[in-house]
Design a protein around this motif. Structure first.
Motif, PDB file in Angstrom:
ATOM      1  N   GLY A  30      13.095  38.017 -39.058  1.00 53.76           N
ATOM      2  CA  GLY A  30      12.884  38.659 -37.765  1.00 53.76           C
ATOM      3  C   GLY A  30      12.643  37.680 -36.637  1.00 53.76           C
ATOM      4  O   GLY A  30      12.371  38.084 -35.499  1.00 53.76           O
ATOM      5  N   TYR A  31      12.752  36.395 -36.920  1.00 53.64           N
ATOM      6  CA  TYR A  31      12.613  35.395 -35.859  1.00 53.64           C
ATOM      7  C   TYR A  31      13.849  35.438 -34.949  1.00 53.64           C
ATOM      8  O   TYR A  31      14.888  36.002 -35.310  1.00 53.64           O
ATOM      9  CB  TYR A  31      12.427  33.992 -36.455  1.00 53.64           C
ATOM     10  CG  TYR A  31      13.552  33.516 -37.342  1.00 53.64           C
ATOM     11  CD1 TYR A  31      14.620  32.778 -36.828  1.00 53.64           C
ATOM     12  CD2 TYR A  31      13.554  33.797 -38.709  1.00 53.64           C
ATOM     13  CE1 TYR A  31      15.655  32.344 -37.650  1.00 53.64           C
ATOM     14  CE2 TYR A  31      14.587  33.361 -39.533  1.00 53.64           C
ATOM     15  CZ  TYR A  31      15.631  32.632 -38.996  1.00 53.64           C
ATOM     16  OH  TYR A  31      16.657  32.209 -39.796  1.00 53.64           O
ATOM     17  N   ASN A  32      13.742  34.841 -33.786  1.00 52.15           N
ATOM     18  CA  ASN A  32      14.863  34.785 -32.849  1.00 52.15           C
ATOM     19  C   ASN A  32      15.847  33.727 -33.304  1.00 52.15           C
ATOM     20  O   ASN A  32      15.575  32.532 -33.206  1.00 52.15           O
ATOM     21  CB  ASN A  32      14.355  34.462 -31.434  1.00 52.15           C
ATOM     22  CG  ASN A  32      13.396  35.519 -30.920  1.00 52.15           C
ATOM     23  OD1 ASN A  32      13.760  36.679 -30.800  1.00 52.15           O
ATOM     24  ND2 ASN A  32      12.170  35.123 -30.631  1.00 52.15           N
ATOM     25  N   SER A  33      16.966  34.164 -33.809  1.00 46.53           N
ATOM     26  CA  SER A  33      17.977  33.282 -34.395  1.00 46.53           C
ATOM     27  C   SER A  33      19.146  33.141 -33.433  1.00 46.53           C
ATOM     28  O   SER A  33      19.763  34.142 -33.044  1.00 46.53           O
ATOM     29  CB  SER A  33      18.448  33.864 -35.726  1.00 46.53           C
ATOM     30  OG  SER A  33      19.554  33.159 -36.223  1.00 46.53           O
ATOM     31  N   ARG A  34      19.451  31.916 -33.044  1.00 42.59           N
ATOM     32  CA  ARG A  34      20.541  31.681 -32.106  1.00 42.59           C
ATOM     33  C   ARG A  34      21.525  30.668 -32.696  1.00 42.59           C
ATOM     34  O   ARG A  34      21.226  29.481 -32.785  1.00 42.59           O
ATOM     35  CB  ARG A  34      19.993  31.178 -30.760  1.00 42.59           C
ATOM     36  CG  ARG A  34      19.039  32.176 -30.115  1.00 42.59           C
ATOM     37  CD  ARG A  34      18.491  31.686 -28.797  1.00 42.59           C
ATOM     38  NE  ARG A  34      17.456  32.594 -28.309  1.00 42.59           N
ATOM     39  CZ  ARG A  34      16.713  32.374 -27.222  1.00 42.59           C
ATOM     40  NH1 ARG A  34      16.903  31.267 -26.504  1.00 42.59           N
ATOM     41  NH2 ARG A  34      15.787  33.235 -26.850  1.00 42.59           N
TER      42      ARG A  34
END
Length: 226
Positions: A30-34
């Protein structure tokens, strides 16, 4: 807590993959993955430079904490979330010593692998020598045989530092997987092949498998004859 985390990464990059495996093992989905494109030089964008002045990925931020070196980020996650998810650093002194030894030896494996599979990328065309590539390949073969011996000594079904999955596997497996992606023969290196097959079934590995590897299953054959 994972919502406060941002990871900028590139597909197929072993350093990026290390951090992704650690996040999965520590149950921090659920982390911000870019996902950034190396071809478009997005790792040199201002978005990356704001977090990592070296213009490299992984670039990792947790709240106001920035940890960009992959080994450091993995240690940070284990330390910060020690009681959550998989325990990555064993308690026993002998087990811990072997884990540290193998994980840092993994840097040698990564460097020697890169010197072969990325030779044309790192060395300008006018400076390339067949003798240098041959020497790099021989050095890599010696290194691979060393890891074969480590796994043989540990016995069937073992991870890289013993019977339990540890931080060593988090940081070294992406290098092993890259070797097989570039054509390493499981027939010639059966212990590494068995380890590769074992790890591919682990949920954290499946969840973080490089997307472009899934799109193109074939890979390359750079190492097929070594």
């Amino acid at each position: 807590m994972a919502q406060d985390m941002t990871l900028l990464w590139g597909s197929g990059s072993p350093p990026c993959w290390r951090v992704m495996i650690a996040l999965e093992e520590k149950k921090l989905q659920g982390y911000n993955s870019r996902l950034l494109s190396f071809d478009k030089m997005e790792h040199k964008s201002q978005q990356v430079l704001d977090i990592n002045p070296r213009g490299q990925v992984p670039s990792f931020k947790h709240g106001n904490v920035v940890v960009n070196e992959s080994y450091a980020a993995c240690f940070y996650l284990e330390s910060r979330f020690k009681s959550q998810g998989t325990k990555l650093i064993p308690d026993g002194p002998e087990e811990q010593a072997l884990m540290y030894q193998r994980m840092f030896e993994g840097l040698s494996l990564y460097d020697k692998l890169s010197a072969v599979i990325f030779y044309d990328y790192y060395v300008p065309e006018g400076e390339r020598l067949e003798s240098a590539l041959k020497r790099n390949t021989e050095t890599l073969v010696t290194e691979l045989k060393l890891w074969e011996g480590y796994l043989e000594k540990l016995g069937s079904g073992s991870y890289l530092a013993g019977k339990d999955f540890t931080m060593t596997d988090v940081v070294v497996f992406p290098t092993v997987a890259t070797a097989f992606r570039f054509g390493l023969s499981a027939g010639r290196y059966p212990k590494l092949g068995a380890y590769h097959a074992l790890m591919k079934e682990r949920p954290s590995i499946k969840a973080s498998w490089p997307p472009h590897w899934l799109e193109n299953l074939k890979g390359q054959d750079t190492l097929k004859d070594i």
